[in-house]
Design a protein around this motif. Structure first.
Motif, PDB file in Angstrom:
ATOM      1  N   GLY A  79       0.785  -1.228   0.000  1.00  0.00           N
ATOM      2  CA  GLY A  79       0.000   0.000   0.000  1.00  0.00           C
ATOM      3  C   GLY A  79       0.816   1.276   0.000  1.00  0.00           C
ATOM      4  N   LYS A  80       2.100   1.188  -0.352  1.00  0.00           N
ATOM      5  CA  LYS A  80       2.957   2.380  -0.346  1.00  0.00           C
ATOM      6  C   LYS A  80       2.421   3.465  -1.267  1.00  0.00           C
ATOM      7  N   SER A  81       2.083   3.109  -2.486  1.00  0.00           N
ATOM      8  CA  SER A  81       1.591   4.098  -3.452  1.00  0.00           C
ATOM      9  C   SER A  81       0.273   4.705  -2.990  1.00  0.00           C
ATOM     10  N   GLU A  82      -0.608   3.893  -2.456  1.00  0.00           N
ATOM     11  CA  GLU A  82      -1.898   4.399  -1.991  1.00  0.00           C
ATOM     12  C   GLU A  82      -1.725   5.366  -0.823  1.00  0.00           C
ATOM     13  N   LEU A  83      -0.822   5.056   0.088  1.00  0.00           N
ATOM     14  CA  LEU A  83      -0.545   5.959   1.208  1.00  0.00           C
ATOM     15  C   LEU A  83       0.006   7.293   0.705  1.00  0.00           C
ATOM     16  N   LEU A  84       0.925   7.233  -0.244  1.00  0.00           N
ATOM     17  CA  LEU A  84       1.519   8.459  -0.771  1.00  0.00           C
ATOM     18  C   LEU A  84       0.500   9.275  -1.566  1.00  0.00           C
ATOM     19  N   ARG A  85      -0.371   8.607  -2.325  1.00  0.00           N
ATOM     20  CA  ARG A  85      -1.428   9.330  -3.047  1.00  0.00           C
ATOM     21  C   ARG A  85      -2.359  10.038  -2.068  1.00  0.00           C
ATOM     22  N   ALA A  86      -2.726   9.350  -0.990  1.00  0.00           N
ATOM     23  CA  ALA A  86      -3.615   9.948   0.014  1.00  0.00           C
ATOM     24  C   ALA A  86      -2.938  11.139   0.686  1.00  0.00           C
ATOM     25  N   LEU A  87      -1.657  11.037   0.947  1.00  0.00           N
ATOM     26  CA  LEU A  87      -0.921  12.141   1.561  1.00  0.00           C
ATOM     27  C   LEU A  87      -0.854  13.335   0.614  1.00  0.00           C
ATOM     28  N   ALA A  88      -0.631  13.083  -0.665  1.00  0.00           N
ATOM     29  CA  ALA A  88      -0.573  14.174  -1.654  1.00  0.00           C
ATOM     30  C   ALA A  88      -1.925  14.882  -1.754  1.00  0.00           C
ATOM     31  N   ARG A  89      -3.023  14.135  -1.586  1.00  0.00           N
ATOM     32  CA  ARG A  89      -4.350  14.755  -1.622  1.00  0.00           C
ATOM     33  C   ARG A  89      -4.592  15.644  -0.404  1.00  0.00           C
ATOM     34  N   LEU A  90      -3.979  15.324   0.720  1.00  0.00           N
ATOM     35  CA  LEU A  90      -4.139  16.128   1.933  1.00  0.00           C
ATOM     36  C   LEU A  90      -3.344  17.435   1.883  1.00  0.00           C
ATOM     37  N   SER A  91      -2.264  17.431   1.135  1.00  0.00           N
ATOM     38  CA  SER A  91      -1.370  18.587   1.102  1.00  0.00           C
ATOM     39  C   SER A  91      -1.761  19.539  -0.021  1.00  0.00           C
ATOM     40  N   PRO A  92      -1.856  20.838   0.275  1.00  0.00           N
ATOM     41  CA  PRO A  92      -2.198  21.783  -0.790  1.00  0.00           C
ATOM     42  C   PRO A  92      -1.115  21.868  -1.867  1.00  0.00           C
ATOM     43  N   ARG A  93       0.123  21.501  -1.534  1.00  0.00           N
ATOM     44  CA  ARG A  93       1.214  21.538  -2.508  1.00  0.00           C
ATOM     45  C   ARG A  93       1.666  20.148  -2.918  1.00  0.00           C
ATOM     46  N   GLY A  94       0.906  19.136  -2.541  1.00  0.00           N
ATOM     47  CA  GLY A  94       1.314  17.761  -2.789  1.00  0.00           C
ATOM     48  C   GLY A  94       1.145  17.327  -4.234  1.00  0.00           C
ATOM     49  N   ILE A  95       2.143  16.623  -4.730  1.00  0.00           N
ATOM     50  CA  ILE A  95       2.105  16.035  -6.069  1.00  0.00           C
ATOM     51  C   ILE A  95       2.599  14.605  -5.936  1.00  0.00           C
ATOM     52  N   TYR A  96       1.835  13.661  -6.413  1.00  0.00           N
ATOM     53  CA  TYR A  96       2.271  12.267  -6.392  1.00  0.00           C
ATOM     54  C   TYR A  96       2.811  11.910  -7.770  1.00  0.00           C
ATOM     55  N   VAL A  97       4.033  11.408  -7.792  1.00  0.00           N
ATOM     56  CA  VAL A  97       4.656  10.956  -9.034  1.00  0.00           C
ATOM     57  C   VAL A  97       5.323   9.626  -8.749  1.00  0.00           C
ATOM     58  N   SER A  98       5.091   8.654  -9.617  1.00  0.00           N
ATOM     59  CA  SER A  98       5.794   7.378  -9.476  1.00  0.00           C
ATOM     60  C   SER A  98       6.691   7.185 -10.684  1.00  0.00           C
ATOM     61  N   GLY A  99       7.637   6.311 -10.544  1.00  0.00           N
ATOM     62  CA  GLY A  99       8.546   6.018 -11.645  1.00  0.00           C
ATOM     63  C   GLY A  99       7.833   5.412 -12.838  1.00  0.00           C
ATOM     64  N   ASN A 100       6.660   4.825 -12.612  1.00  0.00           N
ATOM     65  CA  ASN A 100       5.911   4.193 -13.697  1.00  0.00           C
ATOM     66  C   ASN A 100       5.169   5.187 -14.566  1.00  0.00           C
ATOM     67  N   SER A 101       4.862   6.377 -14.027  1.00  0.00           N
ATOM     68  CA  SER A 101       3.996   7.288 -14.761  1.00  0.00           C
ATOM     69  C   SER A 101       4.717   8.504 -15.320  1.00  0.00           C
TER      70      SER A 101
END
Length: 130
Positions: A79-101
């Motif tokens: 669930g690492k990616s899901e946790l990081l996506r959820a954290l990025a949604r909470l942060s006004p400056r958050g951006i989630y980027v993975s090596g796959n995308s």
């Protein structure tokens, strides 16, 4: 500033009355991912930030940002990616980027002044063409 509804303000007041607020936040973050409480706590602390530091002595004018960085490693399926996506949604400056995308050339950062007048890194990501 943020605009809160009366219901949200009441919820904030209720949480403020709790003697153990942080465990409540950890338990509330990504409830659909079982366990991982230490990881969830680390991510929430990174979101909240740290305390800015000043160098001692003659270098007192140098200020170090108190931001906390997190390197999240683990086996697939935790669930690492899901946790990081959820954290990025909470942060006004958050951006989630993975090596796959994104491509290597698509990960960039620039130095900008944030609303407080401090310098900050602003992350940018270019998505790979489909």
């Amino acid at each position: 500033g943020a605009d809160f509804t009366p219901l949200q303000l009441e919820f904030i007041r209720e949480i403020h009355q709790e003697p153990e607020r942080f465990p409540l936040l950890v338990a509330s973050f990504c409830k659909h991912i079982y366990g991982q409480n230490l990881v969830k706590a680390a991510l929430l602390l990174a979101l909240l930030g740290g305390v800015p530091l000043r160098a001692p002595g003659a270098e007192r004018r140098l200020r170090r940002r108190g931001d906390v960085h997190v390197l999240l490693l683990g086996d697939p399926g935790l669930g690492k990616s899901e946790l990081l996506r959820a954290l990025a949604r909470l942060s006004p400056r958050g951006i989630y980027v993975s090596g796959n995308s994104s491509s290597v050339a698509g990960l960039t950062a620039s130095v900008v002044r944030d609303p407080s007048g401090e310098f900050a890194l602003e992350a940018h990501a270019k998505q790979k063409a489909a």
